[in-house]
Design a protein around this motif. Sequence first.
Motif, PDB file in Angstrom:
ATOM      1  N   ARG A  53       0.734  -1.200  -0.013  1.00  0.00           N
ATOM      2  CA  ARG A  53       0.177   0.024  -0.249  1.00  0.00           C
ATOM      3  C   ARG A  53       0.763   1.345  -0.166  1.00  0.00           C
ATOM      4  NH1 ARG A  53      -4.645  -0.104  -1.884  1.00  0.00           N
ATOM      5  NH2 ARG A  53      -4.633   2.094  -1.139  1.00  0.00           N
ATOM      6  N   ARG A  54       1.943   1.273   0.405  1.00  0.00           N
ATOM      7  CA  ARG A  54       2.992   2.493   0.382  1.00  0.00           C
ATOM      8  C   ARG A  54       4.402   2.119  -0.144  1.00  0.00           C
ATOM      9  NH1 ARG A  54       1.549   6.174   3.955  1.00  0.00           N
ATOM     10  NH2 ARG A  54       3.513   7.135   3.994  1.00  0.00           N
ATOM     11  N   ILE A  55       4.056   2.495  -1.657  1.00  0.00           N
ATOM     12  CA  ILE A  55       5.283   2.130  -2.472  1.00  0.00           C
ATOM     13  C   ILE A  55       6.124   3.306  -3.020  1.00  0.00           C
ATOM     14  CG2 ILE A  55       5.910   1.390  -4.902  1.00  0.00           C
ATOM     15  CD1 ILE A  55       3.026  -0.141  -4.894  1.00  0.00           C
ATOM     16  N   VAL A  56       7.501   2.968  -2.773  1.00  0.00           N
ATOM     17  CA  VAL A  56       8.405   4.058  -3.335  1.00  0.00           C
ATOM     18  C   VAL A  56       8.933   3.901  -4.644  1.00  0.00           C
ATOM     19  CG1 VAL A  56      10.633   5.183  -2.868  1.00  0.00           C
ATOM     20  CG2 VAL A  56       8.989   5.071  -0.900  1.00  0.00           C
ATOM     21  N   CYS A  57       8.726   4.613  -5.675  1.00  0.00           N
ATOM     22  CA  CYS A  57       9.276   4.116  -7.002  1.00  0.00           C
ATOM     23  C   CYS A  57      10.821   4.976  -7.365  1.00  0.00           C
ATOM     24  CB  CYS A  57       8.383   4.647  -8.026  1.00  0.00           C
ATOM     25  SG  CYS A  57       6.896   3.815  -7.899  1.00  0.00           S
ATOM     26  N   LEU A  58      11.761   4.387  -7.311  1.00  0.00           N
ATOM     27  CA  LEU A  58      13.272   4.926  -7.459  1.00  0.00           C
ATOM     28  C   LEU A  58      13.408   5.405  -9.184  1.00  0.00           C
ATOM     29  CD1 LEU A  58      15.238   2.424  -5.239  1.00  0.00           C
ATOM     30  CD2 LEU A  58      14.313   4.569  -4.755  1.00  0.00           C
TER      31      LEU A  58
ATOM     32  N   HIS B 150      17.671  -2.098   6.408  1.00  0.00           N
ATOM     33  CA  HIS B 150      16.562  -1.224   7.138  1.00  0.00           C
ATOM     34  C   HIS B 150      15.305  -2.041   7.128  1.00  0.00           C
ATOM     35  CE1 HIS B 150      19.272   2.274   6.936  1.00  0.00           C
ATOM     36  NE2 HIS B 150      18.998   2.686   8.137  1.00  0.00           N
ATOM     37  N   GLY B 151      15.268  -3.295   6.747  1.00  0.00           N
ATOM     38  CA  GLY B 151      14.033  -3.938   6.834  1.00  0.00           C
ATOM     39  C   GLY B 151      12.961  -3.626   5.816  1.00  0.00           C
ATOM     40  N   VAL B 152      13.397  -2.936   4.763  1.00  0.00           N
ATOM     41  CA  VAL B 152      12.402  -2.480   3.679  1.00  0.00           C
ATOM     42  C   VAL B 152      12.475  -3.564   2.585  1.00  0.00           C
ATOM     43  CG1 VAL B 152      11.762  -0.975   1.915  1.00  0.00           C
ATOM     44  CG2 VAL B 152      12.652  -0.119   4.133  1.00  0.00           C
ATOM     45  N   GLU B 153      11.293  -3.834   2.039  1.00  0.00           N
ATOM     46  CA  GLU B 153      11.149  -5.083   1.072  1.00  0.00           C
ATOM     47  C   GLU B 153      11.519  -4.149  -0.255  1.00  0.00           C
ATOM     48  OE1 GLU B 153       8.087  -8.536  -0.792  1.00  0.00           O
ATOM     49  OE2 GLU B 153       7.660  -7.275   0.836  1.00  0.00           O
TER      50      GLU B 153
ATOM     51  N   LEU C 158       8.809   7.843   5.139  1.00  0.00           N
ATOM     52  CA  LEU C 158       7.485   7.466   4.537  1.00  0.00           C
ATOM     53  C   LEU C 158       7.050   6.117   4.758  1.00  0.00           C
ATOM     54  CD1 LEU C 158       8.798   8.923   0.775  1.00  0.00           C
ATOM     55  CD2 LEU C 158       7.012  10.060   2.582  1.00  0.00           C
ATOM     56  N   ARG C 159       7.504   5.318   5.537  1.00  0.00           N
ATOM     57  CA  ARG C 159       7.180   4.053   5.866  1.00  0.00           C
ATOM     58  C   ARG C 159       6.976   3.178   4.596  1.00  0.00           C
ATOM     59  NH1 ARG C 159       2.824   4.368   8.370  1.00  0.00           N
ATOM     60  NH2 ARG C 159       2.387   6.613   7.980  1.00  0.00           N
ATOM     61  N   PRO C 160       7.562   2.831   3.559  1.00  0.00           N
ATOM     62  CA  PRO C 160       7.098   2.306   2.704  1.00  0.00           C
ATOM     63  C   PRO C 160       7.135   0.492   2.889  1.00  0.00           C
ATOM     64  CG  PRO C 160       9.463   2.693   2.412  1.00  0.00           C
ATOM     65  CD  PRO C 160       9.077   3.520   3.690  1.00  0.00           C
TER      66      PRO C 160
ATOM     67  N   ALA D 199      -2.143   4.809  -8.640  1.00  0.00           N
ATOM     68  CA  ALA D 199      -1.488   5.738  -8.008  1.00  0.00           C
ATOM     69  C   ALA D 199      -1.395   6.003  -6.470  1.00  0.00           C
ATOM     70  CB  ALA D 199      -1.668   7.269  -8.565  1.00  0.00           C
ATOM     71  N   ASP D 200      -2.630   5.744  -5.923  1.00  0.00           N
ATOM     72  CA  ASP D 200      -2.704   6.154  -4.502  1.00  0.00           C
ATOM     73  C   ASP D 200      -1.711   5.270  -3.589  1.00  0.00           C
ATOM     74  OD1 ASP D 200      -4.400   3.821  -5.516  1.00  0.00           O
ATOM     75  OD2 ASP D 200      -5.152   3.762  -3.133  1.00  0.00           O
ATOM     76  N   ARG D 201      -1.202   4.200  -4.160  1.00  0.00           N
ATOM     77  CA  ARG D 201      -0.149   3.278  -3.539  1.00  0.00           C
ATOM     78  C   ARG D 201       1.180   3.906  -3.578  1.00  0.00           C
ATOM     79  NH1 ARG D 201      -2.064  -2.232  -3.159  1.00  0.00           N
ATOM     80  NH2 ARG D 201      -3.911  -2.454  -4.408  1.00  0.00           N
ATOM     81  N   ILE D 202       1.348   5.028  -4.246  1.00  0.00           N
ATOM     82  CA  ILE D 202       2.781   5.624  -4.514  1.00  0.00           C
ATOM     83  C   ILE D 202       2.977   6.621  -3.339  1.00  0.00           C
ATOM     84  CG2 ILE D 202       4.703   6.798  -5.914  1.00  0.00           C
ATOM     85  CD1 ILE D 202       2.757   5.537  -8.261  1.00  0.00           C
ATOM     86  N   VAL D 203       4.193   6.484  -2.598  1.00  0.00           N
ATOM     87  CA  VAL D 203       4.226   7.597  -1.520  1.00  0.00           C
ATOM     88  C   VAL D 203       5.508   8.313  -1.744  1.00  0.00           C
ATOM     89  CG1 VAL D 203       2.926   6.371   0.183  1.00  0.00           C
ATOM     90  CG2 VAL D 203       5.400   5.679  -0.034  1.00  0.00           C
TER      91      VAL D 203
END
Length: 280
Positions: free
Chosen positions: A14-19, A92-95, A70-72, A33-37
């Motif tokens: 639900r909280r996606i960061v796109c690099l 840091h434990g992020v997938e 942003l707590r992705p 788009a609402d999933r992108i933070v």
Amino acid sequence: MVGADALPVSIGPRRIVCLTEEPTETLYALGEADRIVGISGFTVRPPRARKEKPKVSAFTSAKIGQILELRPDFVIGFSDIQADIAAELIRHGVEVWISNHRSVDGTLDYIRRLGALVGAGERANAYADELRRGLDAIAAEAARLSQRPKVYFEEWDEPLITGIQWVAELVRIAGGDDIFPERAAEPLARARILADGDEVVRRAPDIVIGSWCGKKFQPGKVAARPGWDAIPAVRDGELHEVKSPLILQPGPAALTDGVAAIAAIVREWSARQPARDQQR
């Protein structure tokens, strides 16, 4: 059994960061788009993304602290160049998902996989099918051209770097033939560096397309290279730019506006050939 009035179950992150830009463009196209933070600072498509989402990365660097704030629950990047960013986020434990697709088919498959991850598999399949139909239509039109030009695609000028696989494939779909097909198969940019620009002269492209990532293509600078006045493309003024956001990211932009821009250049070159043949 879930009751009829139960809340719908959210599928996927639900909280996606796109690099990079391609996951952002894809998720917007799929209505997710609402999933992108957070997004890449190089994102230009869709334009509204730059207004709506915080920019937290470049391509080889990222604001790790800001991303973590942003707590992705999922971060999407591309290629070995972002391996260090991915490793730090993982610590840091992020997938993190680092895609590594380098072809047109790989890009279409990427869209399907990303859609499936967010529970939009059917929409993603339909979107990928639509993109494929668009490519097929361009290829069918290109097949009617009387001649196929030889094309040199330049990804960078200092040093000279030739086009990657999906670019070479899109050139072929658009009706041209990439003059460095053996280099296009190399996934890493360093393997596509030309040590000697004379090799371009020897392969005599009819068209030169420049897409210098992050800076404007300069036809005059290309034409002034020693010996390049012998190249048909230079002699005939066939030096063209395709903006890097349209073609150098393996996402929807390349499969739509990017290939369309190349196809337009090839069509215009083809239309000029009878007149040129009479002048020679």
